[in-house]
Each structure stands twice: as C-alpha cells, then as structure tokens.
Write a protein that holds these residues in place. Structure first.
Motif, PDB file in Angstrom:
ATOM      1  N   ARG B 213      37.452  43.712  29.314  1.00  0.00           N
ATOM      2  CA  ARG B 213      36.013  43.847  29.550  1.00  0.00           C
ATOM      3  C   ARG B 213      35.712  43.845  31.041  1.00  0.00           C
ATOM      4  O   ARG B 213      34.846  44.580  31.511  1.00  0.00           O
ATOM      5  CB  ARG B 213      35.251  42.733  28.832  1.00  0.00           C
ATOM      6  CG  ARG B 213      35.070  43.043  27.345  1.00  0.00           C
ATOM      7  CD  ARG B 213      34.347  41.957  26.628  1.00  0.00           C
ATOM      8  NE  ARG B 213      35.171  40.757  26.486  1.00  0.00           N
ATOM      9  CZ  ARG B 213      34.699  39.522  26.560  1.00  0.00           C
ATOM     10  NH1 ARG B 213      33.420  39.312  26.776  1.00  0.00           N
ATOM     11  NH2 ARG B 213      35.505  38.494  26.432  1.00  0.00           N
ATOM     12  N   ALA B 214      36.473  43.053  31.785  1.00  0.00           N
ATOM     13  CA  ALA B 214      36.262  43.015  33.229  1.00  0.00           C
ATOM     14  C   ALA B 214      36.599  44.367  33.848  1.00  0.00           C
ATOM     15  O   ALA B 214      35.848  44.905  34.680  1.00  0.00           O
ATOM     16  CB  ALA B 214      37.128  41.919  33.849  1.00  0.00           C
ATOM     17  N   VAL B 215      37.753  44.956  33.422  1.00  0.00           N
ATOM     18  CA  VAL B 215      38.150  46.260  33.956  1.00  0.00           C
ATOM     19  C   VAL B 215      37.104  47.309  33.593  1.00  0.00           C
ATOM     20  O   VAL B 215      36.744  48.170  34.396  1.00  0.00           O
ATOM     21  CB  VAL B 215      39.539  46.668  33.408  1.00  0.00           C
ATOM     22  CG1 VAL B 215      39.855  48.096  33.763  1.00  0.00           C
ATOM     23  CG2 VAL B 215      40.595  45.736  33.966  1.00  0.00           C
ATOM     24  N   SER B 216      36.614  47.212  32.354  1.00  0.00           N
ATOM     25  CA  SER B 216      35.607  48.154  31.911  1.00  0.00           C
ATOM     26  C   SER B 216      34.342  48.046  32.767  1.00  0.00           C
ATOM     27  O   SER B 216      33.701  49.026  33.096  1.00  0.00           O
ATOM     28  CB  SER B 216      35.289  47.880  30.441  1.00  0.00           C
ATOM     29  OG  SER B 216      34.029  48.379  30.106  1.00  0.00           O
ATOM     30  N   PHE B 217      34.005  46.810  33.153  1.00  0.00           N
ATOM     31  CA  PHE B 217      32.782  46.584  33.923  1.00  0.00           C
ATOM     32  C   PHE B 217      32.908  47.143  35.331  1.00  0.00           C
ATOM     33  O   PHE B 217      32.058  47.897  35.800  1.00  0.00           O
ATOM     34  CB  PHE B 217      32.507  45.071  33.968  1.00  0.00           C
ATOM     35  CG  PHE B 217      31.128  44.738  34.439  1.00  0.00           C
ATOM     36  CD1 PHE B 217      30.030  45.005  33.611  1.00  0.00           C
ATOM     37  CD2 PHE B 217      30.922  44.172  35.689  1.00  0.00           C
ATOM     38  CE1 PHE B 217      28.757  44.710  34.035  1.00  0.00           C
ATOM     39  CE2 PHE B 217      29.634  43.881  36.115  1.00  0.00           C
ATOM     40  CZ  PHE B 217      28.558  44.147  35.286  1.00  0.00           C
ATOM     41  N   ASP B 218      34.008  46.818  36.000  1.00  0.00           N
ATOM     42  CA  ASP B 218      34.238  47.345  37.348  1.00  0.00           C
ATOM     43  C   ASP B 218      35.708  47.161  37.713  1.00  0.00           C
ATOM     44  O   ASP B 218      36.130  46.053  38.063  1.00  0.00           O
ATOM     45  CB  ASP B 218      33.346  46.623  38.365  1.00  0.00           C
ATOM     46  CG  ASP B 218      33.386  47.330  39.721  1.00  0.00           C
ATOM     47  OD1 ASP B 218      34.431  47.974  40.018  1.00  0.00           O
ATOM     48  OD2 ASP B 218      32.388  47.265  40.442  1.00  0.00           O
ATOM     49  N   PRO B 219      36.517  48.218  37.621  1.00  0.00           N
ATOM     50  CA  PRO B 219      37.966  48.078  37.844  1.00  0.00           C
ATOM     51  C   PRO B 219      38.298  47.551  39.235  1.00  0.00           C
ATOM     52  O   PRO B 219      39.238  46.763  39.394  1.00  0.00           O
ATOM     53  CB  PRO B 219      38.503  49.495  37.642  1.00  0.00           C
ATOM     54  CG  PRO B 219      37.366  50.380  37.384  1.00  0.00           C
ATOM     55  CD  PRO B 219      36.123  49.568  37.250  1.00  0.00           C
ATOM     56  N   ARG B 220      37.532  47.954  40.266  1.00  0.00           N
ATOM     57  CA  ARG B 220      37.887  47.531  41.623  1.00  0.00           C
ATOM     58  C   ARG B 220      37.702  46.035  41.806  1.00  0.00           C
ATOM     59  O   ARG B 220      38.596  45.336  42.295  1.00  0.00           O
ATOM     60  CB  ARG B 220      37.043  48.298  42.648  1.00  0.00           C
ATOM     61  CG  ARG B 220      37.584  49.678  42.870  1.00  0.00           C
ATOM     62  CD  ARG B 220      37.673  50.092  44.339  1.00  0.00           C
ATOM     63  NE  ARG B 220      36.794  49.405  45.263  1.00  0.00           N
ATOM     64  CZ  ARG B 220      35.799  50.013  45.908  1.00  0.00           C
ATOM     65  NH1 ARG B 220      35.536  51.295  45.686  1.00  0.00           N
ATOM     66  NH2 ARG B 220      35.068  49.364  46.778  1.00  0.00           N
ATOM     67  N   VAL B 221      36.551  45.564  41.358  1.00  0.00           N
ATOM     68  CA  VAL B 221      36.274  44.138  41.494  1.00  0.00           C
ATOM     69  C   VAL B 221      37.250  43.325  40.642  1.00  0.00           C
ATOM     70  O   VAL B 221      37.779  42.304  41.069  1.00  0.00           O
ATOM     71  CB  VAL B 221      34.808  43.825  41.128  1.00  0.00           C
ATOM     72  CG1 VAL B 221      34.560  42.336  41.160  1.00  0.00           C
ATOM     73  CG2 VAL B 221      33.875  44.555  42.064  1.00  0.00           C
ATOM     74  N   ALA B 222      37.526  43.862  39.418  1.00  0.00           N
ATOM     75  CA  ALA B 222      38.475  43.163  38.548  1.00  0.00           C
ATOM     76  C   ALA B 222      39.816  43.031  39.251  1.00  0.00           C
ATOM     77  O   ALA B 222      40.468  41.979  39.190  1.00  0.00           O
ATOM     78  CB  ALA B 222      38.624  43.927  37.231  1.00  0.00           C
ATOM     79  N   GLY B 223      40.239  44.080  39.935  1.00  0.00           N
ATOM     80  CA  GLY B 223      41.497  44.047  40.677  1.00  0.00           C
ATOM     81  C   GLY B 223      41.466  42.988  41.757  1.00  0.00           C
ATOM     82  O   GLY B 223      42.420  42.223  41.947  1.00  0.00           O
ATOM     83  N   LEU B 224      40.351  42.910  42.467  1.00  0.00           N
ATOM     84  CA  LEU B 224      40.215  41.920  43.533  1.00  0.00           C
ATOM     85  C   LEU B 224      40.260  40.503  42.987  1.00  0.00           C
ATOM     86  O   LEU B 224      40.683  39.568  43.648  1.00  0.00           O
ATOM     87  CB  LEU B 224      38.898  42.134  44.281  1.00  0.00           C
ATOM     88  CG  LEU B 224      38.817  43.429  45.091  1.00  0.00           C
ATOM     89  CD1 LEU B 224      37.430  43.593  45.681  1.00  0.00           C
ATOM     90  CD2 LEU B 224      39.868  43.445  46.180  1.00  0.00           C
ATOM     91  N   MET B 225      39.841  40.347  41.726  1.00  0.00           N
ATOM     92  CA  MET B 225      39.850  39.031  41.099  1.00  0.00           C
ATOM     93  C   MET B 225      41.227  38.663  40.578  1.00  0.00           C
ATOM     94  O   MET B 225      41.369  37.667  39.875  1.00  0.00           O
ATOM     95  CB  MET B 225      38.848  38.989  39.926  1.00  0.00           C
ATOM     96  CG  MET B 225      37.416  39.188  40.317  1.00  0.00           C
ATOM     97  SD  MET B 225      36.902  37.843  41.382  1.00  0.00           S
ATOM     98  CE  MET B 225      35.621  38.601  42.333  1.00  0.00           C
ATOM     99  N   GLY B 226      42.223  39.529  40.783  1.00  0.00           N
ATOM    100  CA  GLY B 226      43.573  39.212  40.352  1.00  0.00           C
ATOM    101  C   GLY B 226      43.919  39.687  38.963  1.00  0.00           C
ATOM    102  O   GLY B 226      44.924  39.270  38.405  1.00  0.00           O
TER     103      GLY B 226
END
Lengths: 393, 336
Positions: B213-226
């Motif tokens: 769900r996090a990736v779906s919401f925003d992949p870049r930010v999700a990536g930054l969150m680890g």
C-alpha cells in the motif's frame, strides 16, 4: 547477470528457430522464388497444416501427395514430373490469401489447390481469378466460393457438393429416416460454411413439415457454450443441428452431456476428423453427420484408394484426404488433356471434366464449376464413423 | 425456473474465471497503476505448462491426487517465474518513463507470447532446442543446460489447440430437479472466494501488504522509508501470475481446449470486470467478474446469442457512466 544472459539467449534462439522454421516450411529446395522450369509441373497447396482445423490441411495434403506420387510413377503429366509446394494457412483467412498470393505470384504454380474451409477459399478465390491461375478447392462447400453473386468465378472450381445439397441431405435424413419433428440449430456465426449449412437445413426441414424450435449461435474458439445449450435444452428438441468444425463441436457435445442433454447431434463434413472422437469421447456417440465418402464403402475404387493411402501413411483416409486426392487427380487429368500449359487452357480442361471416376464419386463439373455428387450419412459409434446411408443429389 | 437456475449456475461458473483473472489485474494495477495486458497471456502460458507437465506425468491415463498437485504447483511456479521475468525485463527498465511507454510494452509482451507460442515446434522442424544452441557453438551455463534438456519437444506448441487432461476427476450432480452442477464449478468458486479473502488479508493485515500500500501511494517516498520497492513490485507480479495459473488450470480442466490465444478474450473481459468492480479493489474484482459472467449468460440464454458480448459490454458502459469509479471503487481526488 548470468540470468539476464540466459534469458537473452533463450529469446534469440527462439527467434532464430522461427526464421529457420519458415525456410523449412515448403517442400521445395532453396531456390523457391524462381519460376518453374518448363520441364516440370508445379502444384501449390494452401492448407490449414496447424490451427483449430489442423487435421483438415494435413489430411488433404497427404491425399494430394498420394495423387502426385501415383502420377509421377506413371511418368508425370505429359512426361513432366509434378512437384508440390505446401503453405500453411494456420486456419486464418488472411494467411490463406497471403499464401495463395505467394504461390501464384512468386512461385508461379501451374495449379492451385485448397482450402478446405469456405472462409479461407473465399479469401483465395480472387487471387486465383486475378492472376489467371486455375484453382480447385477439394472440400469448400459454400456456393459463393465458385460463384461471386451471379457471376461464376472463371478460374475457381470445386470437386465437392455444395451447402444447399449438404444441408438438404441432413434435413431429409433427420425428417424422413429418423422421424424427427423438432430440432434446434446451433451455428458458428462467423463462419460462411456453418451459416450456409444452417440456412439450407432450416429451409428444407421446415418444408418437410418439421419445426425448428430454437436457432442459437456461437463464435469459433468460444470456451463456453452452456448458455446456448441451456436455452436449447429448455425447448426440448429431438436433435440439435451443429454444422461447425470438429474442435468446437467436440466441446459442444461434452457440455451438452454435462447439462444432461441426451439428444443426438447432427452435423456436416466439418466434423470429419479423428480429433472429434479424441476430444468428444463418449459425448459424441450416437450423433450423425453428412460427409463426402465412407472408407467402409465396398466399391473397388474406394478400397483400392484406402489400401494405397494406408500403405503410404499408415492411417485410414478421412473424407478430406479423399477429397484432396480427387482434387489433385482431376487437376492432373485436366492438365494432361489441356491444349498447352497456360492457365486458360488448363481452366478450360478442368471445366470440361465429365464422368471422372473419383474416389468420392463420379465427378462432372457443371456450369457453376461445382461437382454434382452423392453424399453419405455417417453415425459415430464406438469412437468411429459408421456408414448409414447414401443420399443421391 | 430450472432453466433460470441453470443459467445462474453457468453464469457464476463463467464469472468465477473472470474473477480469478481479474484479481491479478487489479493487484498489479493497485500497486503500479499499470494495466498489465500480458496478464491474459500468463494465464495461457500457465495452461500450457500445466499441459506439458500433465502429459509428462501421464495424467490422462492415470489421474491421481499427487499428480494433480504436481500439475498445479508446477504450473504456478512457471507462471510465477514468467510474471517475475516480465516485470524484471520489460517493465522495470521503463518504470520512471511516461506511463504510456509501459502500457505499450505490456501490449508488446502480450503479442510476443501469443505469437511466439504459435511458432512451429522445434520437433516439427526436426530439432531440439539443445541441438539448436549447440549448433551455434554457444556455451550454455550448466543449470540452464539441464532446463533446456527438460523442455518438452513439442515446444512452442503452434496454433493447433491441445486437449487438456482433467487434473482431477469430474463429478456432475443434479440438484433441485434438473440443475446440473459439477465439482469444477464448486471448486472454482470456492478457490476464487478463498483467494479474494486471502488477498484482502495480505493487503490489509500483513507487513508485506502495508509495504504494498505504501508503494502504491508513493513509490519514491516508500523507498526513502526503507521499503524494498523492487522486491514488493516483483512479489506482486509473482502473486498475480500464480493466481492466473490457478485460474488457467481450473478452466482448462473443465473446458479442455487450450491454444496460444486462449488468454486474449478472457484477459480482456477480466480487465473489464476489474474496471467494473473498481480497479485496484480486491472484492470489486470478484464482484465485477461474477456480474459480467451472469450478464453474458443471461443475454446469451434469453436474447440473441450472437449479441452475447455486445449487450454485456453495453451494460457495463451504462454502469460506468453512472459510477465511473466502478462498483466498489473509491473516488480519489488528485491533489495538485
């Protein structure tokens, strides 16, 4: 990285395999584009060697091969040996048109044979006409194959009967022999052959005093026929006429039995394939279809052909093999009689064919370029087709 | 009444297939906002791998439970690997490009599979894949070599349809005075329903689902969150493809004709079902599939059967005109 390389390797090998496959497809040596030399006869065959009706093309091709081998053993046509070039239509009308064009324009064949399916013969007919190459279709039964509206196509012939006759045969058989009063029809809506047969069957069956309780349709390649079959079942017919091709028919038979329908199915020559029994199994037992010939026929002409075919290919010839054989034989006979090797001369000779003793009956080409021949009705019994009766035109 | 109930049974059985395929569509869309047009062809490849495995094991002559499990697992593995490969080699390199590029690639992958599988088989050409590779003097890695030797000789299958053996024995029941129903219909429906619940649980109740769900919401930010974005997306593709494999085997078992373009129409219809139910929504895909199956069945059964697809799709257009987000979809407001 290793995985990446392997994937690329696999993709590349498949692609190259495909290219090489194309090359190996024809039965001729590498210089395929060259025009045939004057000292040999080149015959082109367009058939569905693969696809949903693969056995149609394969059987026809074997029938043609047998005819060529027999003529070549006798020294060929006018002393010239015959060679065959076969292209695959994959069961698609557009591929059939491309293959026909390639045979006529590039390979410059003297005679074009094919297709089995009417939709694909209809795609090839304009190519043959436009280039003045005589074409004989072994088993396309739709009237429009040789007749474009009111005009007979000058270069296109057939060595089989036509749908009005085949549809009538089955209607007569159902009404008079089986005393069936109520039938339903399930037709392939995208198929010229199936639509033609269904229309003529319907007209004749009504004329004979029967009722058609339901007229449903499907599209070739459908997986699910239960909606139509449930509707048909509810109308309670005594038989269902399914003039389709064998893969669809086999699935329809299975699904009909799954719905608890016990009526016999009736059909046409599109059923003629060993695959019908393999896929249909028990579901297709007790059904009837009309065909061009029966290998059980004791007449010596037929038994001789069955023996030669079995010796060569190891299987009993089906109706389409016999039709392919007859188409090639009629063509070679005409070439042998023709004044010269030109398309027009061969065309005139085919048109003049009279009382040719073919395997599938005495062949006389009429003014519409059709053959007038009897049909047989077969019953499916113990995974085999059993001869029931012959119906004369 | 019996006729109507039979239509309902047939319609649900058809709708279940659309639902199983639609679940895969909807998952990939939910995460990547990508319509994976190759999904229907993964379904086809799964059917063929099931066919090859079943032929190798001799399921037709002697079906056993063990073999059925092997066929299901084997074809799920093949489909999962294919889903992974498609994502890895076709979609990932284009992930940061305009979405249209990925969409067109998806159509390309779909055509590659459909037409690649229609090539004449190597056996028909009188060779094996192994000989072809050796013939060019290429060195093949050891593990790959073993894989190549194990490939069936009738591969690629070519356009000729094959007859799929039943993975488990078919049983037909007659209920309610004449309605025919088979164990395949029941099993398919239960499997689809179980998968729907399972997916719903994965998406909303597990750590992996939270990552999705996090990736779906925003992949870049999700990536930054680890969050390992690539791994989440790969797993989603594998999961979707495995679902397609199950759908393919359940369909092929009861409607035993398989061919290289068998995924085309079910794929399209499942896509419509997913949109209809609200794309990205798991129960919506299930509902959409069932509604589409029933609509088709009723149209074919009670009106003119040649309008089957036409009228069914017209109904869908009407519903979407009234509810553009689909039956269970949520309206998302794009914040600028």
């Amino acid at each position: 990285m290793r995985a990446v390389r392997a994937m690329a390797l696999l993709a590349a090998s498949l692609a190259l395999a495909a290219c090489q496959g194309k090359k190996a497809e024809g039965d001729a040596p590498a210089k395929s584009a060259a025009a045939p030399a004057a000292d040999k006869i080149l015959v082109g065959h367009v058939g569905s060697m693969t696809g949903s009706e693969a056995t149609f093309g394969q059987s026809t091709d074997q029938g043609i091969k047998l005819a060529i081998e027999q003529w070549n053993a006798k020294g060929g046509v006018k002393g010239k040996p015959i060679t065959l070039r076969t292209y695959d239509s994959q069961g698609k009308p557009e591929e059939a048109a491309v293959a026909a064009t390639r045979l006529v324009v590039n390979d410059k064949v003297n005679l074009l044979l094919g297709e089995v399916a009417s939709s694909r013969s209809l795609a090839m007919a304009p190519v043959a006409d436009g280039n003045g190459t005589p074409m004989i279709t072994p088993s396309s039964t739709n009237p429009r194959v040789t007749k474009d509206k009111d005009k007979v196509r000058p270069f296109v012939f057939r060595v089989c009967f036509i749908d009005p006759f085949q549809g009538t045969v089955m209607a007569k058989f159902a009404r008079n022999d089986r005393k069936i009063e109520k039938v339903a029809i399930l037709r392939d809506v995208g198929n010229d052959y199936s639509m033609g047969l269904a229309d003529y069957f319907l007209a004749k069956f009504k004329e004979l005093g029967g009722t058609v309780v339901d007229d449903q349709s499907y599209k070739a390649g459908d997986q699910d026929f239960k909606a139509q079959l449930t509707a048909i079942k509810n109308k309670n017919p005594q038989a269902v006429y399914v003039p389709g091709y064998y893969t669809d028919v086999a699935l329809i038979a299975r699904q009909a039995r799954e719905l608890g329908m016990k009526q016999p199915l009736l059909g046409g020559d599109g059923w003629d394939s060993a695959k019908l029994f393999e896929i249909g199994g028990k579901a297709i037992e007790g059904s009837f279809y009309s065909n061009h010939y029966s290998p059980d026929d004791p007449s010596p002409r037929i038994q001789e052909f069955v023996k030669a075919y079995k010796a060569r290919f190891g299987v009993v010839p089906d109706g389409l093999a016999a039709q392919g054989y007859d188409a090639a034989m009629v063509g070679f006979d005409a070439m042998n009689r023709a004044a010269d090797g030109s398309g027009a001369a061969i065309r005139d000779a085919i048109g003049a064919t009279k009382d040719y003793p073919g395997v599938t009956g005495i062949i006389t080409i009429d003014a519409n370029h059709d053959a007038v021949k009897p049909a047989v009705v077969l019953e499916v019994k113990d995974g085999k087709s059993v001869f029931i009766t012959t119906v004369a035109p | 009444m019996t006729e109507f109930l039979q239509h309902v049974v047939n319609g649900v059985s058809l709708g279940t297939i659309y639902a199983l395929i639609a679940l895969g569509y909807t998952m990939v869309y939910g995460v990547l906002k990508l319509i994976n047009f190759a999904h229907g062809d993964v379904y086809m490849v799964a059917a063929f791998s099931g066919f090859y495995i079943a032929t190798g094991l001799g399921v037709r002559d002697d079906p056993t439970v063990g073999k059925a499990v092997a066929v299901f697992l084997g074809s799920m593995v093949v489909a999962g690997a294919l889903g992974w490969a498609i994502e890895r080699f076709a979609y990932r390199p284009l992930r940061n490009r305009p979405r249209l590029a990925t969409l067109i690639t998806a159509i390309g992958v779909s055509f590659l599979l459909e037409y690649g599988f229609q090539l004449p088989s190597l056996q028909a050409q009188g060779r094996s894949l192994e000989e072809v590779l050796r013939g060019w003097g290429w060195t093949v890695p050891g593990w790959f070599d073993a894989l190549v030797t194990a490939l069936p000789s009738t591969f690629p299958p070519g356009p000729t349809p094959r007859f799929f053996p039943e993975p488990f024995t078919r049983v037909d029941w007659t209920v309610l005075g004449g309605v025919h129903i088979s164990n395949y219909d029941v099993v398919s429906f239960l499997v689809a329903f179980a998968f729907m619940l399972g997916l719903q649980w994965i998406v909303y109740r597990t750590r992996f689902g939270m990552a999705m769900r996090a990736v779906s919401f925003d992949p870049r930010v999700a990536g930054l969150m680890g969050i390992p974005v690539n791994r989440v997306i790969s797993t989603t593709f594998v999961l979707g493809s495995v679902l397609a494999a199950v759908a393919a085997l359940l369909v092929a078992g009861s409607r035993p004709r398989i061919d290289p373009i068998m995924g085309l129409m079910p794929g399209l219809k499942a896509f419509v079902a997913a949109v209809f139910g609200g794309i990205g929504n798991v129960p919506g895909a299930m509902l959409g599939g069932l509604v589409l199956g029933l609509a088709e069945e009723m149209v074919a059964g009670y009106t003119v059967s040649s309008f089957r697809d036409g009228i069914a799709f017209a109904i869908l257009i009407l519903v979407l005109l009234v509810r553009p987000e689909g039956l269970l979809g949520r309206v998302t407001v794009e914040k600028v």
